[in-house]
Design a protein around this motif. Structure first.
Motif, PDB file in Angstrom:
ATOM      1  N   LEU A  88      31.198   0.689  -4.100  1.00 22.57           N
ATOM      2  CA  LEU A  88      29.953   0.560  -3.340  1.00 22.57           C
ATOM      3  C   LEU A  88      28.960  -0.368  -4.037  1.00 22.57           C
ATOM      4  CD1 LEU A  88      29.426   4.277  -2.233  1.00 22.57           C
ATOM      5  CD2 LEU A  88      30.059   2.346  -0.772  1.00 22.57           C
ATOM      6  N   ALA A  89      28.905  -0.261  -5.365  1.00 25.05           N
ATOM      7  CA  ALA A  89      27.995  -1.124  -6.120  1.00 25.05           C
ATOM      8  C   ALA A  89      28.395  -2.591  -5.973  1.00 25.05           C
ATOM      9  CB  ALA A  89      28.001  -0.720  -7.589  1.00 25.05           C
ATOM     10  N   ALA A  90      29.695  -2.869  -6.060  1.00 18.90           N
ATOM     11  CA  ALA A  90      30.162  -4.246  -5.918  1.00 18.90           C
ATOM     12  C   ALA A  90      29.913  -4.775  -4.500  1.00 18.90           C
ATOM     13  CB  ALA A  90      31.647  -4.316  -6.254  1.00 18.90           C
ATOM     14  N   PHE A  91      30.169  -3.903  -3.505  1.00 17.29           N
ATOM     15  CA  PHE A  91      29.950  -4.310  -2.116  1.00 17.29           C
ATOM     16  C   PHE A  91      28.470  -4.558  -1.845  1.00 17.29           C
ATOM     17  CE2 PHE A  91      29.419  -3.228   2.460  1.00 17.29           C
ATOM     18  CZ  PHE A  91      30.212  -4.241   2.975  1.00 17.29           C
ATOM     19  N   GLY A  92      27.610  -3.652  -2.357  1.00 20.52           N
ATOM     20  CA  GLY A  92      26.175  -3.827  -2.183  1.00 20.52           C
ATOM     21  C   GLY A  92      25.658  -5.061  -2.896  1.00 20.52           C
ATOM     22  N   HIS A  93      26.224  -5.345  -4.051  1.00 19.69           N
ATOM     23  CA  HIS A  93      25.811  -6.527  -4.806  1.00 19.69           C
ATOM     24  C   HIS A  93      26.199  -7.809  -4.078  1.00 19.69           C
ATOM     25  CE1 HIS A  93      24.665  -8.826  -8.311  1.00 19.69           C
ATOM     26  NE2 HIS A  93      25.852  -9.402  -8.356  1.00 19.69           N
ATOM     27  N   MET A  94      27.323  -7.754  -3.350  1.00 16.35           N
ATOM     28  CA  MET A  94      27.740  -8.915  -2.565  1.00 16.35           C
ATOM     29  C   MET A  94      26.825  -9.109  -1.351  1.00 16.35           C
ATOM     30  SD  MET A  94      31.880  -8.446  -2.676  1.00 16.35           S
ATOM     31  CE  MET A  94      32.106  -9.670  -1.392  1.00 16.35           C
ATOM     32  N   LEU A  95      26.429  -7.998  -0.722  1.00 15.36           N
ATOM     33  CA  LEU A  95      25.563  -8.106   0.457  1.00 15.36           C
ATOM     34  C   LEU A  95      24.141  -8.501   0.080  1.00 15.36           C
ATOM     35  CD1 LEU A  95      26.618  -4.995   2.596  1.00 15.36           C
ATOM     36  CD2 LEU A  95      27.203  -7.396   2.990  1.00 15.36           C
ATOM     37  N   ILE A  96      23.665  -7.947  -1.069  1.00 15.57           N
ATOM     38  CA  ILE A  96      22.303  -8.243  -1.516  1.00 15.57           C
ATOM     39  C   ILE A  96      22.382  -8.840  -2.918  1.00 15.57           C
ATOM     40  CG2 ILE A  96      19.959  -7.312  -1.741  1.00 15.57           C
ATOM     41  CD1 ILE A  96      20.880  -4.842  -0.235  1.00 15.57           C
ATOM     42  N   PRO A  97      22.712 -10.107  -3.034  1.00 14.14           N
ATOM     43  CA  PRO A  97      22.848 -10.723  -4.355  1.00 14.14           C
ATOM     44  C   PRO A  97      21.496 -10.911  -5.038  1.00 14.14           C
ATOM     45  CG  PRO A  97      23.084 -12.377  -2.652  1.00 14.14           C
ATOM     46  CD  PRO A  97      22.973 -11.064  -1.942  1.00 14.14           C
ATOM     47  N   GLY A  98      21.585 -11.170  -6.326  1.00 13.06           N
ATOM     48  CA  GLY A  98      20.372 -11.449  -7.077  1.00 13.06           C
ATOM     49  C   GLY A  98      20.112 -10.461  -8.184  1.00 13.06           C
ATOM     50  N   GLY A  99      20.711  -9.266  -8.102  1.00 10.44           N
ATOM     51  CA  GLY A  99      20.527  -8.261  -9.136  1.00 10.44           C
ATOM     52  C   GLY A  99      21.637  -8.322 -10.174  1.00 10.44           C
ATOM     53  N   GLU A 100      21.783  -7.239 -10.944  1.00 11.07           N
ATOM     54  CA  GLU A 100      22.810  -7.155 -11.983  1.00 11.07           C
ATOM     55  C   GLU A 100      23.790  -6.045 -11.632  1.00 11.07           C
ATOM     56  OE1 GLU A 100      21.481  -7.115 -16.024  1.00 11.07           O
ATOM     57  OE2 GLU A 100      19.619  -8.125 -15.522  1.00 11.07           O
ATOM     58  N   LEU A 101      25.047  -6.396 -11.445  1.00  4.62           N
ATOM     59  CA  LEU A 101      26.070  -5.426 -11.049  1.00  4.62           C
ATOM     60  C   LEU A 101      26.279  -4.366 -12.123  1.00  4.62           C
ATOM     61  CD1 LEU A 101      28.263  -4.454  -9.125  1.00  4.62           C
ATOM     62  CD2 LEU A 101      29.823  -6.116 -10.177  1.00  4.62           C
ATOM     63  N   SER A 102      26.270  -4.777 -13.379  1.00  7.71           N
ATOM     64  CA  SER A 102      26.521  -3.822 -14.464  1.00  7.71           C
ATOM     65  C   SER A 102      25.429  -2.750 -14.521  1.00  7.71           C
ATOM     66  CB  SER A 102      26.587  -4.555 -15.808  1.00  7.71           C
ATOM     67  OG  SER A 102      25.373  -5.248 -16.083  1.00  7.71           O
ATOM     68  N   VAL A 103      24.185  -3.142 -14.305  1.00  5.62           N
ATOM     69  CA  VAL A 103      23.080  -2.178 -14.321  1.00  5.62           C
ATOM     70  C   VAL A 103      23.202  -1.203 -13.153  1.00  5.62           C
ATOM     71  CG1 VAL A 103      20.579  -1.913 -14.131  1.00  5.62           C
ATOM     72  CG2 VAL A 103      21.538  -3.755 -15.526  1.00  5.62           C
ATOM     73  N   ILE A 104      23.601  -1.703 -12.004  1.00  7.05           N
ATOM     74  CA  ILE A 104      23.771  -0.833 -10.832  1.00  7.05           C
ATOM     75  C   ILE A 104      24.853   0.209 -11.093  1.00  7.05           C
ATOM     76  CG2 ILE A 104      24.395  -0.744  -8.394  1.00  7.05           C
ATOM     77  CD1 ILE A 104      23.417  -3.625  -8.137  1.00  7.05           C
ATOM     78  N   ILE A 105      25.981  -0.232 -11.620  1.00  4.64           N
ATOM     79  CA  ILE A 105      27.100   0.686 -11.858  1.00  4.64           C
ATOM     80  C   ILE A 105      26.729   1.737 -12.896  1.00  4.64           C
ATOM     81  CG2 ILE A 105      29.445   0.865 -12.757  1.00  4.64           C
ATOM     82  CD1 ILE A 105      30.046  -1.840 -11.506  1.00  4.64           C
ATOM     83  N   ILE A 106      26.137   1.306 -13.991  1.00  5.44           N
ATOM     84  CA  ILE A 106      25.754   2.246 -15.047  1.00  5.44           C
ATOM     85  C   ILE A 106      24.768   3.281 -14.516  1.00  5.44           C
ATOM     86  CG2 ILE A 106      24.556   2.480 -17.259  1.00  5.44           C
ATOM     87  CD1 ILE A 106      25.682  -0.284 -18.003  1.00  5.44           C
ATOM     88  N   SER A 107      23.808   2.840 -13.719  1.00  5.97           N
ATOM     89  CA  SER A 107      22.812   3.753 -13.159  1.00  5.97           C
ATOM     90  C   SER A 107      23.443   4.732 -12.181  1.00  5.97           C
ATOM     91  CB  SER A 107      21.711   2.961 -12.453  1.00  5.97           C
ATOM     92  OG  SER A 107      21.099   2.035 -13.321  1.00  5.97           O
ATOM     93  N   ALA A 108      24.356   4.241 -11.343  1.00  6.38           N
ATOM     94  CA  ALA A 108      24.932   5.075 -10.288  1.00  6.38           C
ATOM     95  C   ALA A 108      25.926   6.110 -10.816  1.00  6.38           C
ATOM     96  CB  ALA A 108      25.608   4.187  -9.246  1.00  6.38           C
ATOM     97  N   VAL A 109      26.583   5.832 -11.944  1.00  4.22           N
ATOM     98  CA  VAL A 109      27.561   6.798 -12.470  1.00  4.22           C
ATOM     99  C   VAL A 109      26.900   7.901 -13.290  1.00  4.22           C
ATOM    100  CG1 VAL A 109      29.435   5.114 -12.547  1.00  4.22           C
ATOM    101  CG2 VAL A 109      28.059   5.501 -14.599  1.00  4.22           C
ATOM    102  N   MET A 110      25.622   7.747 -13.618  1.00  3.31           N
ATOM    103  CA  MET A 110      24.949   8.739 -14.453  1.00  3.31           C
ATOM    104  C   MET A 110      24.976  10.159 -13.882  1.00  3.31           C
ATOM    105  SD  MET A 110      24.054   7.812 -17.372  1.00  3.31           S
ATOM    106  CE  MET A 110      23.984   6.297 -18.315  1.00  3.31           C
ATOM    107  N   PRO A 111      24.885  10.352 -12.559  1.00  2.00           N
ATOM    108  CA  PRO A 111      24.940  11.729 -12.038  1.00  2.00           C
ATOM    109  C   PRO A 111      26.248  12.456 -12.320  1.00  2.00           C
ATOM    110  CG  PRO A 111      23.990  10.267 -10.401  1.00  2.00           C
ATOM    111  CD  PRO A 111      24.500   9.398 -11.507  1.00  2.00           C
ATOM    112  N   ILE A 112      27.341  11.749 -12.539  1.00  2.00           N
ATOM    113  CA  ILE A 112      28.618  12.427 -12.785  1.00  2.00           C
ATOM    114  C   ILE A 112      29.025  12.395 -14.255  1.00  2.00           C
ATOM    115  CG2 ILE A 112      29.436  11.940 -10.451  1.00  2.00           C
ATOM    116  CD1 ILE A 112      31.225   9.759 -11.586  1.00  2.00           C
ATOM    117  N   VAL A 113      28.181  11.817 -15.114  1.00  2.81           N
ATOM    118  CA  VAL A 113      28.459  11.830 -16.547  1.00  2.81           C
ATOM    119  C   VAL A 113      28.288  13.263 -17.077  1.00  2.81           C
ATOM    120  CG1 VAL A 113      27.594  11.056 -18.799  1.00  2.81           C
ATOM    121  CG2 VAL A 113      27.842   9.428 -16.930  1.00  2.81           C
ATOM    122  N   PRO A 114      29.214  13.772 -17.897  1.00  2.00           N
ATOM    123  CA  PRO A 114      29.161  15.173 -18.360  1.00  2.00           C
ATOM    124  C   PRO A 114      28.116  15.403 -19.449  1.00  2.00           C
ATOM    125  CG  PRO A 114      31.035  14.068 -19.348  1.00  2.00           C
ATOM    126  CD  PRO A 114      30.428  13.079 -18.377  1.00  2.00           C
ATOM    127  N   GLY A 115      26.852  15.197 -19.115  1.00  4.02           N
ATOM    128  CA  GLY A 115      25.793  15.330 -20.110  1.00  4.02           C
ATOM    129  C   GLY A 115      25.589  16.759 -20.582  1.00  4.02           C
TER     130      GLY A 115
END
Length: 255
Positions: free
Chosen positions: A185-212
């Motif tokens: 989803l992050a890659a697809f969204g980055h393709m539709l709305i370019p200009g941001g940073e894909l790595s930052v999006i992915i890192i942010s989005a996976v945080m809810p499932i990280v076993p903190g």
């Protein structure tokens, strides 16, 4: 004499029922091992059995009221994070210790916690997952253009992970699939709305499932001297993190 022995036996069995139920609720709700063992000891001591013994891992609870009684063993089948259950069980434990609850009243309250206090609805948790993704996007200096993608990827990815974990008993598979969906989803969204940073999006989005919580509990058990519990939780967190990384890497390989 026979009546006394019968009453004593029934009382001891009820104590073991209460202690084991409290321990099971705590472990299934994600409490650390030191908390569970301390709770079992406090309840037993308050009810007159200061020589009780308990041993807890993330999958098994073992309890011995005294040397003249049979031990109780319970296998923990499911584990989740539910701070409400932990808080309410701790409240019951404190009331037992202070003498505010009888054994029967404690049993009823613990059964209520076990059966009636459920987790939040999955859509609500998915919305919260999206907000967590948004928060970490802000903390990492993400761009405003990446906000919709981070929220959607974090929320949908968390929803998929939780849904699969309720349907599949195998560990680490839900995290792999969830992180795969997040990266997709992050890659697809980055393709539709370019200009941001894909790595930052992915890192942010996976945080809810990280076993903190799992990592935090492992450190608490380490400081509490519960080495076996600490090591098993650290290994579980490590493998879970590997599953998350593998899901993300699978998508990135084909980009």
């Amino acid at each position: 004499m026979v009546m006394y022995m019968t009453d004593l036996y029934e009382t001891e069995e009820k104590i073991k029922d209460v202690v084991m139920l409290a321990a099971r609720i705590l472990l299934e709700a994600g409490a650390e091992g030191t908390r569970v063992e301390d709770t079992m000891t406090y309840i037993s001591s308050a009810l007159g059995y200061k020589g009780s013994n308990s041993f807890v891992t993330n999958t098994v609870v073992t309890y011995l009221l005294h040397n003249g009684t049979h031990p109780r063993i319970y296998r923990i089948q499911t584990r989740d994070t539910n701070l409400i259950r932990i808080s309410e069980t701790n409240r019951v434990s404190r009331h037992i210790v202070s003498g505010e609850l009888s054994l029967d009243e404690a049993w009823e309250k613990l059964n209520y916690i076990d059966e009636a206090i459920d987790d939040h609805p999955l859509p609500f948790k998915a919305l919260a997952g999206g907000m967590v993704g948004l928060s970490f996007l802000y903390l990492q200096g993400g761009m405003m253009i990446d906000v919709p993608t981070a929220i959607l990827a974090g929320g949908i990815g968390y929803f998929v992970t939780e849904y699969i974990s309720k349907k599949v008993e195998t560990q680490f598979i839900p995290e792999f699939i969830g992180s795969f969906i997040i990266a997709l989803l992050a890659a697809f969204g980055h393709m539709l709305i370019p200009g941001g940073e894909l790595s930052v999006i992915i890192i942010s989005a996976v945080m809810p499932i990280v076993p903190g919580v799992l990592i935090t509990n492992a450190i608490q058990d380490l400081f509490g001297g519960h080495m076996l519990m600490s090591i098993t939780k650290l290994l579980e967190a490590l493998v879970t993190s590997f599953g998350i990384g593998a899901g993300v890497a699978t998508v990135l390989i084909f980009l």
